[in-house]
Write an enzyme that holds these catalytic residues in place. Structure first.
Site, PDB file in Angstrom:
ATOM      1  N   HIS A   1      -3.417  -8.267  -0.129  1.00 12.18           N
ATOM      2  CA  HIS A   1      -3.714  -8.381   1.300  1.00 12.18           C
ATOM      3  C   HIS A   1      -2.641  -7.721   2.156  1.00 12.18           C
ATOM      4  CE1 HIS A   1      -6.482 -12.111   0.552  1.00 12.18           C
ATOM      5  NE2 HIS A   1      -7.050 -10.975   0.214  1.00 12.18           N
TER       6      HIS A   1
ATOM      7  N   GLY B   1      -2.141 -22.244  -5.944  1.00  5.46           N
ATOM      8  CA  GLY B   1      -1.921 -22.462  -4.512  1.00  5.46           C
ATOM      9  C   GLY B   1      -2.859 -21.686  -3.623  1.00  5.46           C
ATOM     10  N   THR B   2      -4.139 -21.606  -4.026  1.00  2.00           N
ATOM     11  CA  THR B   2      -5.109 -20.935  -3.163  1.00  2.00           C
ATOM     12  C   THR B   2      -6.349 -21.812  -2.998  1.00  2.00           C
ATOM     13  OG1 THR B   2      -6.482 -18.952  -2.818  1.00  2.00           O
ATOM     14  CG2 THR B   2      -6.065 -19.593  -5.107  1.00  2.00           C
ATOM     15  N   SER B   3      -6.877 -21.835  -1.779  1.00  2.00           N
ATOM     16  CA  SER B   3      -8.033 -22.711  -1.480  1.00  2.00           C
ATOM     17  C   SER B   3      -9.337 -22.083  -1.952  1.00  2.00           C
ATOM     18  CB  SER B   3      -8.119 -22.952   0.029  1.00  2.00           C
ATOM     19  OG  SER B   3      -8.368 -21.712   0.700  1.00  2.00           O
TER      20      SER B   3
ATOM     21  N   CYS C   1       4.183   6.507  15.288  1.00  2.00           N
ATOM     22  CA  CYS C   1       4.227   6.802  13.849  1.00  2.00           C
ATOM     23  C   CYS C   1       5.365   7.799  13.594  1.00  2.00           C
ATOM     24  CB  CYS C   1       2.894   7.417  13.419  1.00  2.00           C
ATOM     25  SG  CYS C   1       2.946   8.204  11.810  1.00  2.00           S
TER      26      CYS C   1
ATOM     27  N   CYS D   1       0.364   3.550   9.758  1.00  2.00           N
ATOM     28  CA  CYS D   1      -0.182   4.290  10.897  1.00  2.00           C
ATOM     29  C   CYS D   1      -1.704   4.320  10.760  1.00  2.00           C
ATOM     30  CB  CYS D   1       0.352   5.728  10.925  1.00  2.00           C
ATOM     31  SG  CYS D   1      -0.409   6.695  12.248  1.00  2.00           S
TER      32      CYS D   1
ATOM     33  N   TYR E   1       1.950 -11.133  14.415  1.00  2.00           N
ATOM     34  CA  TYR E   1       2.682 -10.688  13.218  1.00  2.00           C
ATOM     35  C   TYR E   1       4.180 -10.594  13.479  1.00  2.00           C
ATOM     36  CZ  TYR E   1      -1.705 -10.276  10.884  1.00  2.00           C
ATOM     37  OH  TYR E   1      -2.920 -10.600  10.313  1.00  2.00           O
TER      38      TYR E   1
ATOM     39  N   GLN F   1      -2.098 -13.008  -2.674  1.00  2.00           N
ATOM     40  CA  GLN F   1      -2.798 -12.884  -1.381  1.00  2.00           C
ATOM     41  C   GLN F   1      -1.777 -13.009  -0.257  1.00  2.00           C
ATOM     42  OE1 GLN F   1      -6.817 -15.196  -1.445  1.00  2.00           O
ATOM     43  NE2 GLN F   1      -5.407 -16.285  -2.789  1.00  2.00           N
ATOM     44  N   ASN F   2      -0.585 -13.462  -0.606  1.00  4.94           N
ATOM     45  CA  ASN F   2       0.433 -13.732   0.400  1.00  4.94           C
ATOM     46  C   ASN F   2       1.021 -12.417   0.917  1.00  4.94           C
ATOM     47  OD1 ASN F   2      -0.062 -16.392  -0.191  1.00  4.94           O
ATOM     48  ND2 ASN F   2       1.625 -16.541  -1.660  1.00  4.94           N
TER      49      ASN F   2
HETATM   50  C1  BV8 Z   1     -13.647  -7.737   2.108  1.00  2.13           C
HETATM   51  C2  BV8 Z   1      -4.091 -11.096   5.574  1.00  2.13           C
HETATM   52  C3  BV8 Z   1     -15.255  -6.082   1.839  1.00  2.13           C
HETATM   53  C4  BV8 Z   1      -4.001 -11.613   6.936  1.00  2.13           C
HETATM   54  C5  BV8 Z   1      -5.962 -12.205   4.626  1.00  2.13           C
HETATM   55  C6  BV8 Z   1     -18.129 -12.449  -0.163  1.00  2.13           C
HETATM   56  C7  BV8 Z   1     -17.704 -11.349  -0.882  1.00  2.13           C
HETATM   57  C8  BV8 Z   1     -16.816 -10.429  -0.315  1.00  2.13           C
HETATM   58  C9  BV8 Z   1     -16.333 -10.639   0.983  1.00  2.13           C
HETATM   59  C10 BV8 Z   1     -16.759 -11.740   1.696  1.00  2.13           C
HETATM   60  C11 BV8 Z   1     -17.647 -12.632   1.137  1.00  2.13           C
HETATM   61  N1  BV8 Z   1     -17.892 -13.587   2.054  1.00  2.13           N
HETATM   62  C12 BV8 Z   1     -17.177 -13.329   3.167  1.00  2.13           C
HETATM   63  C13 BV8 Z   1     -16.503 -12.207   2.993  1.00  2.13           C
HETATM   64  C14 BV8 Z   1     -15.614 -11.595   3.987  1.00  2.13           C
HETATM   65  C15 BV8 Z   1     -14.194 -12.125   3.960  1.00  2.13           C
HETATM   66  C16 BV8 Z   1     -14.086 -13.551   3.558  1.00  2.13           C
HETATM   67  O1  BV8 Z   1     -13.827 -13.868   2.393  1.00  2.13           O
HETATM   68  N2  BV8 Z   1     -14.229 -14.442   4.526  1.00  2.13           N
HETATM   69  C17 BV8 Z   1     -14.067 -15.852   4.243  1.00  2.13           C
HETATM   70  C18 BV8 Z   1     -13.286 -16.512   5.374  1.00  2.13           C
HETATM   71  C19 BV8 Z   1     -15.445 -16.448   4.051  1.00  2.13           C
HETATM   72  N3  BV8 Z   1     -13.384 -11.309   3.073  1.00  2.13           N
HETATM   73  C20 BV8 Z   1     -12.870 -10.165   3.556  1.00  2.13           C
HETATM   74  O2  BV8 Z   1     -13.088  -9.749   4.673  1.00  2.13           O
HETATM   75  C21 BV8 Z   1     -11.984  -9.365   2.599  1.00  2.13           C
HETATM   76  N4  BV8 Z   1     -12.447  -8.029   2.588  1.00  2.13           N
HETATM   77  O3  BV8 Z   1     -14.381  -8.535   1.636  1.00  2.13           O
HETATM   78  O4  BV8 Z   1     -13.936  -6.427   2.227  1.00  2.13           O
HETATM   79  C22 BV8 Z   1     -15.401  -4.661   2.027  1.00  2.13           C
HETATM   80  C23 BV8 Z   1     -16.315  -4.018   1.223  1.00  2.13           C
HETATM   81  C24 BV8 Z   1     -16.469  -2.668   1.380  1.00  2.13           C
HETATM   82  C25 BV8 Z   1     -15.715  -1.992   2.336  1.00  2.13           C
HETATM   83  C26 BV8 Z   1     -14.806  -2.644   3.133  1.00  2.13           C
HETATM   84  C27 BV8 Z   1     -14.640  -4.011   2.987  1.00  2.13           C
HETATM   85  C28 BV8 Z   1     -10.549  -9.282   3.084  1.00  2.13           C
HETATM   86  C29 BV8 Z   1      -9.907 -10.622   3.029  1.00  2.13           C
HETATM   87  C30 BV8 Z   1      -8.426 -10.479   3.363  1.00  2.13           C
HETATM   88  C31 BV8 Z   1      -8.146 -11.136   4.682  1.00  2.13           C
HETATM   89  N5  BV8 Z   1      -6.707 -11.181   4.909  1.00  2.13           N
HETATM   90  N6  BV8 Z   1      -4.661 -12.161   4.793  1.00  2.13           N
HETATM   91  C32 BV8 Z   1      -2.689 -12.295   7.086  1.00  2.13           C
HETATM   92  O5  BV8 Z   1      -2.197 -12.949   6.141  1.00  2.13           O
HETATM   93  O6  BV8 Z   1      -2.166 -12.194   8.192  1.00  2.13           O
HETATM   94  S1  BV8 Z   1      -6.620 -13.601   3.982  1.00  2.13           S
HETATM   95  C33 BV8 Z   1      -5.594 -14.925   4.151  1.00  2.13           C
HETATM   96  O7  BV8 Z   1      -6.218 -15.964   3.409  1.00  2.13           O
HETATM   97  C34 BV8 Z   1      -4.197 -14.875   3.559  1.00  2.13           C
HETATM   98  O8  BV8 Z   1      -3.912 -13.714   2.822  1.00  2.13           O
HETATM   99  C35 BV8 Z   1      -4.204 -16.077   2.604  1.00  2.13           C
HETATM  100  O9  BV8 Z   1      -3.338 -15.952   1.574  1.00  2.13           O
HETATM  101  C36 BV8 Z   1      -5.599 -15.970   2.170  1.00  2.13           C
HETATM  102  C37 BV8 Z   1      -6.257 -17.006   1.399  1.00  2.13           C
HETATM  103  O10 BV8 Z   1      -5.807 -18.255   1.804  1.00  2.13           O
HETATM  104  P1  BV8 Z   1      -4.986 -19.092   0.727  1.00  2.13           P
HETATM  105  O11 BV8 Z   1      -3.889 -18.228   0.213  1.00  2.13           O
HETATM  106  O12 BV8 Z   1      -5.931 -19.656  -0.269  1.00  2.13           O
HETATM  107  O13 BV8 Z   1      -4.326 -20.186   1.618  1.00  2.13           O
HETATM  108  P2  BV8 Z   1      -4.992 -21.538   2.187  1.00  2.13           P
HETATM  109  O14 BV8 Z   1      -4.118 -22.030   3.291  1.00  2.13           O
HETATM  110  O15 BV8 Z   1      -6.435 -21.298   2.443  1.00  2.13           O
HETATM  111  O16 BV8 Z   1      -4.909 -22.557   0.964  1.00  2.13           O
HETATM  112  C38 BV8 Z   1      -3.653 -23.017   0.526  1.00  2.13           C
HETATM  113  C39 BV8 Z   1      -3.914 -23.702  -0.793  1.00  2.13           C
HETATM  114  O17 BV8 Z   1      -2.660 -24.087  -1.345  1.00  2.13           O
HETATM  115  C40 BV8 Z   1      -4.737 -24.985  -0.640  1.00  2.13           C
HETATM  116  O18 BV8 Z   1      -5.709 -25.023  -1.694  1.00  2.13           O
HETATM  117  C41 BV8 Z   1      -3.712 -26.104  -0.855  1.00  2.13           C
HETATM  118  O19 BV8 Z   1      -4.285 -27.220  -1.520  1.00  2.13           O
HETATM  119  C42 BV8 Z   1      -2.711 -25.428  -1.761  1.00  2.13           C
HETATM  120  N7  BV8 Z   1      -1.348 -25.933  -1.634  1.00  2.13           N
HETATM  121  C43 BV8 Z   1      -0.675 -26.256  -0.484  1.00  2.13           C
HETATM  122  N8  BV8 Z   1       0.576 -26.637  -0.813  1.00  2.13           N
HETATM  123  C44 BV8 Z   1       0.698 -26.542  -2.165  1.00  2.13           C
HETATM  124  C45 BV8 Z   1      -0.526 -26.091  -2.692  1.00  2.13           C
HETATM  125  N9  BV8 Z   1      -0.723 -25.911  -4.005  1.00  2.13           N
HETATM  126  C46 BV8 Z   1       0.313 -26.175  -4.834  1.00  2.13           C
HETATM  127  N10 BV8 Z   1       1.522 -26.617  -4.402  1.00  2.13           N
HETATM  128  C47 BV8 Z   1       1.734 -26.810  -3.090  1.00  2.13           C
HETATM  129  N11 BV8 Z   1       2.938 -27.254  -2.672  1.00  2.13           N
END
Ligand code: BV8
Length: 227
Positions: free
Chosen positions: A103, A168-170, A129, A111, A52, A85-86
């Site tokens: 996020h 812009g999200t996958s 902290c 803390c 980070y 999400q950013n």
């Molecule tokens: C949670 C911080 C529950 C880190 C991030 C089903 C239901 C619920 C949860 C889950 C589930 N299945 C799995 C889960 C768990 C998990 C999850 O989803 N895992 C995935 C991998 C399967 N989810 C979680 O853990 C979440 N929490 O569910 O909690 C809970 C319930 C009770 C009690 C406690 C907890 C938490 C998820 C948050 C994780 N943290 N970020 C950091 O950033 O350092 S996620 C991370 O991914 C970033 O934030 C990022 O923004 C985000 C998503 O990615 P995208 O933004 O979509 O970016 P990506 O690169 O993937 O895609 C880019 C897109 O842009 C592409 O489509 C591309 O084509 C497009 N693009 C590129 N250039 C352009 C463009 N489009 C237009 N113009 C351009 N020029």
């Protein structure tokens, strides 16, 4: 018109910030589970802090682009709920206020002991902290397995909106990836603006393919004309 917009890493890409799913699923050279989970932080806090600390100055030197500015304009003509999400602050510096950082944010410190939040300095490694002196400073970022912020407010907005746009999200990270389906089921018109199809394209009535800096200003102009 009540509009909800969800943005992802694709809109920061045109400001030079790496998207989450770069080549081979690595992210700045790291596997997600090694840097973006509470377990990773417990296992190797120095590695997570380095990850980070390295991203913080990059986000700070990046500049908002036409997407951030167009979405800030949208708020002037419609009832907009802007969710990102950013973890960069490009929406905020691009003129948007009241952005929901579901996020968390790179420029925030938290803390892990008492929940105190403060502006993140250059590095959080080993920091105490400022509220209670515990050595438990962590990035104010929502890691995998942690509950995203302001979910109640987001879900209420999705249930009540007329238009939902995902930009812009996958669509691979939940619960954000499920927002299009929730909005469509609540009767909203849903539109996806992306470089190409995504994992959630089937949830959207309308698709606008292309770079967000081209598709988003045009979409905002059209929506504004319907104010
Ligand atoms: C949670 C911080 C529950 C880190 C991030 C089903 C239901 C619920 C949860 C889950 C589930 N299945 C799995 C889960 C768990 C998990 C999850 O989803 N895992 C995935 C991998 C399967 N989810 C979680 O853990 C979440 N929490 O569910 O909690 C809970 C319930 C009770 C009690 C406690 C907890 C938490 C998820 C948050 C994780 N943290 N970020 C950091 O950033 O350092 S996620 C991370 O991914 C970033 O934030 C990022 O923004 C985000 C998503 O990615 P995208 O933004 O979509 O970016 P990506 O690169 O993937 O895609 C880019 C897109 O842009 C592409 O489509 C591309 O084509 C497009 N693009 C590129 N250039 C352009 C463009 N489009 C237009 N113009 C351009 N020029």
């Amino acid at each position: 018109m009540r509009v909800v917009v969800l943005t992802g890493a694709g809109i920061s890409a045109e400001s030079g910030l790496a998207t989450f799913r770069g080549a081979g699923g690595l992210w700045e050279g790291h596997a997600v589970e090694d840097v973006a989970t509470p377990e990773a932080f417990a296992r190797d806090p120095a590695l997570v802090h380095r990850f980070y600390d390295m991203r913080r100055p990059r986000a700070k030197s990046a500049q908002p682009n036409a997407v951030h500015r167009a979405l800030a304009r949208l708020r002037e003509v419609h009832d907009l709920t802007l969710v990102t999400q950013n973890v960069d602050d490009l929406h905020d510096r691009g003129g948007a206020n009241d952005v929901i950082h579901m996020h968390g944010r790179l420029d925030g410190a938290l803390c892990a002991g008492c929940g105190h939040r403060w502006p993140a300095p250059e590095s959080l490694a080993g920091l105490l902290c400022p509220a209670r002196g515990a050595k438990e400073a962590r990035p104010d970022i929502v890691w995998f397995g942690e509950m995203p912020y302001e979910m109640d407010r987001i879900l209420a907005a999705l249930e009540a909106c007329d238009v939902f746009a995902a930009i812009g999200t996958s669509g691979q990270v939940y619960p954000a990836a499920g927002f299009g389906r929730i909005a469509a089921q609540a009767g909203a018109h849903t539109v996806e603006l992306n470089l190409d199809r995504s994992a959630i394209s089937r949830d959207f009535h309308e698709h606008r393919i292309g770079p967000a800096t081209e598709t988003v200003p045009a979409w905002v102009e059209e929506l504004s004309a319907r104010a």
